[in-house]
Design an enzyme around this catalytic site. Structure first.
Site, PDB file in Angstrom:
ATOM      1  N   GLU A 115      -3.084  -4.622  -3.040  1.00 21.05           N
ATOM      2  CA  GLU A 115      -3.625  -5.516  -4.064  1.00 21.05           C
ATOM      3  C   GLU A 115      -3.719  -4.802  -5.406  1.00 21.05           C
ATOM      4  OE1 GLU A 115      -4.817  -4.713  -1.047  1.00 21.05           O
ATOM      5  OE2 GLU A 115      -6.353  -6.137  -0.422  1.00 21.05           O
ATOM      6  N   ALA A 139      -0.570  12.238   1.658  1.00 21.87           N
ATOM      7  CA  ALA A 139      -1.092  13.275   2.547  1.00 21.87           C
ATOM      8  C   ALA A 139      -2.513  13.655   2.135  1.00 21.87           C
ATOM      9  CB  ALA A 139      -0.185  14.495   2.527  1.00 21.87           C
ATOM     10  N   SER A 140      -2.817  13.551   0.867  1.00 21.30           N
ATOM     11  CA  SER A 140      -4.190  13.682   0.392  1.00 21.30           C
ATOM     12  C   SER A 140      -4.789  12.280   0.461  1.00 21.30           C
ATOM     13  CB  SER A 140      -4.196  14.221  -1.043  1.00 21.30           C
ATOM     14  OG  SER A 140      -5.522  14.284  -1.503  1.00 21.30           O
ATOM     15  N   TYR A 141      -5.400  11.963   1.578  1.00 17.96           N
ATOM     16  CA  TYR A 141      -5.787  10.583   1.903  1.00 17.96           C
ATOM     17  C   TYR A 141      -6.438   9.777   0.775  1.00 17.96           C
ATOM     18  CZ  TYR A 141      -4.891  11.575   6.905  1.00 17.96           C
ATOM     19  OH  TYR A 141      -4.320  11.884   8.105  1.00 17.96           O
ATOM     20  N   CYS A 191      -4.133   0.695  -2.460  1.00 24.12           N
ATOM     21  CA  CYS A 191      -3.944  -0.545  -1.710  1.00 24.12           C
ATOM     22  C   CYS A 191      -2.867  -1.436  -2.344  1.00 24.12           C
ATOM     23  CB  CYS A 191      -5.238  -1.339  -1.681  1.00 24.12           C
ATOM     24  SG  CYS A 191      -6.614  -0.495  -0.912  1.00 24.12           S
ATOM     25  N   ASN A 248       0.837  -1.197   0.000  1.00 22.68           N
ATOM     26  CA  ASN A 248       0.000   0.000   0.000  1.00 22.68           C
ATOM     27  C   ASN A 248       0.876   1.254   0.000  1.00 22.68           C
ATOM     28  OD1 ASN A 248       0.603  -0.866   2.671  1.00 22.68           O
ATOM     29  ND2 ASN A 248      -1.030   0.371   3.540  1.00 22.68           N
ATOM     30  N   VAL A 249       0.380   2.286  -0.643  1.00 18.98           N
ATOM     31  CA  VAL A 249       1.081   3.571  -0.735  1.00 18.98           C
ATOM     32  C   VAL A 249       0.086   4.662  -0.367  1.00 18.98           C
ATOM     33  CG1 VAL A 249       2.330   5.166  -2.235  1.00 18.98           C
ATOM     34  CG2 VAL A 249       2.593   2.693  -2.568  1.00 18.98           C
ATOM     35  N   CYS A 280     -10.618  -2.946  -4.415  1.00 21.32           N
ATOM     36  CA  CYS A 280      -9.664  -3.942  -4.916  1.00 21.32           C
ATOM     37  C   CYS A 280     -10.391  -5.158  -5.480  1.00 21.32           C
ATOM     38  CB  CYS A 280      -8.692  -4.356  -3.821  1.00 21.32           C
ATOM     39  SG  CYS A 280      -7.477  -3.070  -3.455  1.00 21.32           S
TER      40      CYS A 280
END
Ligand SMILES: [Zn+2]
EC number: 3.5.4.5
Length: 133
Positions: free
Chosen positions: A54, A45-47, A52, A41-42, A88
């Site tokens: 997968e 800051a901008s949620y 994910c 996962n990555v 996903c």
């Protein structure tokens, strides 16, 4: 094979970029021709821009020319088995059915294997597009 996938997923999990949630996830996707493509996962800051593990594995596999997948293993940071989120599941369904293996890092719990079609029945697909315009 699942042990190989777990090893690969745990290796990818170490590269997870999750400074906001602290919830590192690793995924390992098995292609029809036997290759293992991993993802982590990555976050951002901008949620909402996070991606994910997968999905990163699928996108990476597609970029490498793969379109057929037989299995994906996902592992989270804790002792609980985690399942792919709805987004996903939808991305995985684009490429057909496969088995989803939910594993945990210590190997103390048996992995749970569920066909994608059970996790996402009636997925939106290309047939649904023809009912539009
Ligand atoms: Zn997801």
């Amino acid at each position: 094979m699942d042990e190989e996938l777990l090893t690969a997923a745990l290796e990818a999990q170490q590269n997870a970029y999750a400074p906001y949630s602290g919830f590192a996830v690793g995924a390992a996707l098995l292609t029809a021709d036997g290759q293992i493509i991993t993802g982590c996962n990555v976050e951002n800051a901008s949620y909402p821009l996070a991606c994910c593990a997968e999905r990163n594995a699928v996108y990476r596999a597609v970029a490498q020319g793969h379109r057929q997948f037989v299995r994906i293993l996902v592992v989270g940071p804790g002792p609980a088995l985690i399942s792919p989120c709805g987004g996903c599941r939808q991305v995985l369904a684009e490429f057909g059915d496969l088995d989803v293996v939910m594993a945990e890092r210590t190997g103390t719990q048996e992995p749970k294997v569920v066909p994608l079609h059970d996790l996402l029945p009636m997925a939106f697909d290309r047939k649904d597009l023809s009912h539009g315009v």
